[in-house]
Scaffold this active site. Structure first.
Site, mmCIF file in Angstrom:
data_model
loop_
_atom_site.group_PDB
_atom_site.id
_atom_site.type_symbol
_atom_site.label_atom_id
_atom_site.label_comp_id
_atom_site.label_asym_id
_atom_site.label_seq_id
_atom_site.Cartn_x
_atom_site.Cartn_y
_atom_site.Cartn_z
ATOM 1 N N GLU A 59 0.815 -1.204 0.000
ATOM 2 C CA GLU A 59 0.000 0.000 0.000
ATOM 3 C C GLU A 59 0.855 1.263 0.000
ATOM 4 O O GLU A 59 0.513 2.256 -0.667
ATOM 5 C CB GLU A 59 -0.930 0.011 1.219
ATOM 6 C CG GLU A 59 -1.911 -1.141 1.265
ATOM 7 C CD GLU A 59 -1.410 -2.334 2.058
ATOM 8 O OE1 GLU A 59 -2.228 -2.977 2.740
ATOM 9 O OE2 GLU A 59 -0.180 -2.624 1.998
ATOM 10 N N CYS A 91 -0.561 0.248 7.575
ATOM 11 C CA CYS A 91 -0.958 0.659 6.231
ATOM 12 C C CYS A 91 -2.361 1.246 6.217
ATOM 13 O O CYS A 91 -2.677 2.083 5.369
ATOM 14 C CB CYS A 91 -0.880 -0.529 5.278
ATOM 15 S SG CYS A 91 0.806 -1.055 4.939
ATOM 16 N N THR A 168 12.972 -45.175 -5.878
ATOM 17 C CA THR A 168 13.745 -43.930 -5.791
ATOM 18 C C THR A 168 15.238 -44.120 -6.063
ATOM 19 O O THR A 168 15.964 -43.150 -6.163
ATOM 20 C CB THR A 168 13.589 -43.302 -4.393
ATOM 21 O OG1 THR A 168 14.123 -44.198 -3.405
ATOM 22 C CG2 THR A 168 12.131 -43.021 -4.084
ATOM 23 N N SER A 175 20.991 -43.048 -7.433
ATOM 24 C CA SER A 175 19.688 -42.399 -7.606
ATOM 25 C C SER A 175 19.737 -41.172 -8.505
ATOM 26 O O SER A 175 18.694 -40.590 -8.806
ATOM 27 C CB SER A 175 19.129 -41.983 -6.231
ATOM 28 O OG SER A 175 19.996 -41.049 -5.606
ATOM 29 N N GLU A 304 12.705 -32.439 1.260
ATOM 30 C CA GLU A 304 13.398 -33.352 0.346
ATOM 31 C C GLU A 304 14.138 -34.359 1.214
ATOM 32 O O GLU A 304 15.184 -34.038 1.783
ATOM 33 C CB GLU A 304 14.369 -32.589 -0.554
ATOM 34 C CG GLU A 304 13.690 -31.590 -1.478
ATOM 35 C CD GLU A 304 14.661 -30.954 -2.460
ATOM 36 O OE1 GLU A 304 15.674 -31.603 -2.819
ATOM 37 O OE2 GLU A 304 14.404 -29.807 -2.876
ATOM 38 N N GLY A 306 14.468 -38.839 2.591
ATOM 39 C CA GLY A 306 14.332 -40.252 2.283
ATOM 40 C C GLY A 306 12.975 -40.800 2.695
ATOM 41 O O GLY A 306 12.154 -40.110 3.316
ATOM 42 N N GLY A 307 12.764 -42.050 2.363
ATOM 43 C CA GLY A 307 11.482 -42.685 2.606
ATOM 44 C C GLY A 307 11.093 -42.773 4.069
ATOM 45 O O GLY A 307 9.907 -42.684 4.408
ATOM 46 N N ALA A 310 9.924 -39.215 5.215
ATOM 47 C CA ALA A 310 8.675 -38.916 4.519
ATOM 48 C C ALA A 310 7.525 -39.725 5.110
ATOM 49 O O ALA A 310 6.439 -39.196 5.377
ATOM 50 C CB ALA A 310 8.819 -39.202 3.025
ATOM 51 N N ALA A 312 7.328 -40.986 8.119
ATOM 52 C CA ALA A 312 7.041 -40.517 9.474
ATOM 53 C C ALA A 312 6.194 -39.247 9.450
ATOM 54 O O ALA A 312 5.282 -39.068 10.273
ATOM 55 C CB ALA A 312 8.345 -40.273 10.234
#
Length: 373
Positions: A59, A91, A168, A175, A304, A306-307, A310, A312
């Site tokens: 604004e 504002c 993966t 990988s 990003e 590991g399995g 992810a 958990a």
């Protein structure tokens, strides 16, 4: 009662305000991305967008550009104007002092401490207010900020990538790279929008990544911002294995190492240790870890990992969105799975998702989905 002609004008100018707000999505954290347009006699006389925390809000830029023409004009803003003194003055006071006649607001401020106060202050100043125009688009601009304001938790996006058969890596651990160059460039944009990149000690010790935004890998067709801040790198390190000789410390951006008890002090000044609760298995309690990130004004987390980590996160119902890249390759049944979930005994207990988008990114498919609660 708003006339059809006025409604069309409101749509056009709010659309422009949203375009401006998007310019700040890489730079404004922990503040939300906000855009503002000031219109007088159906001409835009001022535009602005919030560029960086601690600097003027959208604004202010728009009103400065409009100058005296702001009097009796209409201001279009994608988020309720702030009504409190933070790093910058309110504002809403600037709009009142500029003597605007009308303010159109896409959405109310989600912060329960201040929500609605700016709107009430405008009403009290006899300024006409319209709220809720393009609210869904405005909310989509700032999912992390909104989620943290409403839940005191960051918005968590888990990025996964796999072959067509859900693997993966090869059985020998190789990988790089399952996905193509376009998908890897696309990841840079997601990283740049996040306040933090989360991973586990296994990933940093095995792959030794930098986990930073790399402008040289920016995708074609996406405007490269003039500046952006590198996200905080967050490492879940329940066994105190992270050491100082990792490549992620080569990037001059904070590293948060989350542990259940103190480890060896780092020689790197940008490395900070966070002590979280332990869960029933002695591992880092992920919910507590995320709460501690929210207290440090982390709105959005890009994961990003590991399995195991992810899985958990999904098992603990801490994932708000999944960004999944599926490569055009088959790796075979002995390769690694992309996510390790608790063992299920009934199909109805399986994770289900609402798919928001499915599109090609180069040779690969990108799916954006939200877990169904």
């Amino acid at each position: 009662m708003i006339s059809l002609a006025q409604d069309k004008r409101d749509h056009r100018y709010m659309h422009r305000a949203l375009e401006l707000a998007r310019k700040g999505r890489f730079t404004t954290g922990p503040n939300p991305a906000v855009g503002c347009v000031v219109v007088k006699d159906e001409h835009i006389v001022g535009e602005g967008w919030h560029q960086k925390a601690g600097e003027p809000h959208a604004e202010v830029f728009a009103l400065q550009q409009a100058g005296a023409l702001a009097e009796q004009a209409t201001a279009y803003v994608t988020l309720e104007p702030c009504s409190h003194h933070g790093r910058t003055p309110p504002c809403v006071d600037a709009l009142i002092e500029a003597k605007v006649a009308r303010v159109v607001i896409a959405m109310q401020d989600p912060n329960p401490v201040v929500s609605g106060r700016g709107i009430h202050k405008l009403h009290d100043a006899d300024i006409e207010v319209r709220v809720g125009l393009f609210e869904a688009a405005a909310r989509a601009l700032n999912p992390g900020f909104i989620h943290r304001m409403q839940t005191q938790m960051p918005f968590v996006r888990v990025k996964l990538a796999s072959s067509l058969d859900g693997r993966t890596a090869l059985n020998n651990g190789v990988s790089q790279w399952i996905t193509g160059e376009s998908a890897r460039a696309d990841v840079q944009v997601w990283r740049a929008q996040a306040d933090a990149i989360l991973t586990g000690a296994d990933t940093v010790l095995t792959d030794n990544p930098r986990l930073n935004v790399r402008p040289e890998q920016w995708p074609e067709g996406v405007e490269l911002p003039l500046f952006f801040k590198q996200p905080v790198r967050v490492i879940i390190d329940g066994k105190n294995r992270v050491h100082d000789d990792l490549r992620l410390f080569e990037v001059d951006a904070p590293v948060f190492v989350i542990r259940t008890h103190e480890g060896t002090p780092s020689r790197h000044n940008h490395c900070h240790e966070i002590i979280a609760k332990a869960d029933n298995h002695g591992r880092v309690d992920l919910r507590d870890a995320l709460k501690k990130l929210a207290l440090r004004e982390i709105n959005s987390v890009w994961t990003e990992c590991g399995g195991q980590l992810a899985g958990a996160l999904f098992d603990a119902q801490l994932v708000n969105e999944l960004v999944y890249y599926q490569a055009n390759k088959v790796l075979g049944s002995d390769a690694r799975s992309m996510i390790a979930l608790r063992e299920l005994t009934q199909l109805e207990d399986a994770l289900s998702f609402n798919v928001l988008e499915r599109r090609m990114v180069g040779e690969d498919i990108r799916v954006i989905a939200q877990p169904m609660k």
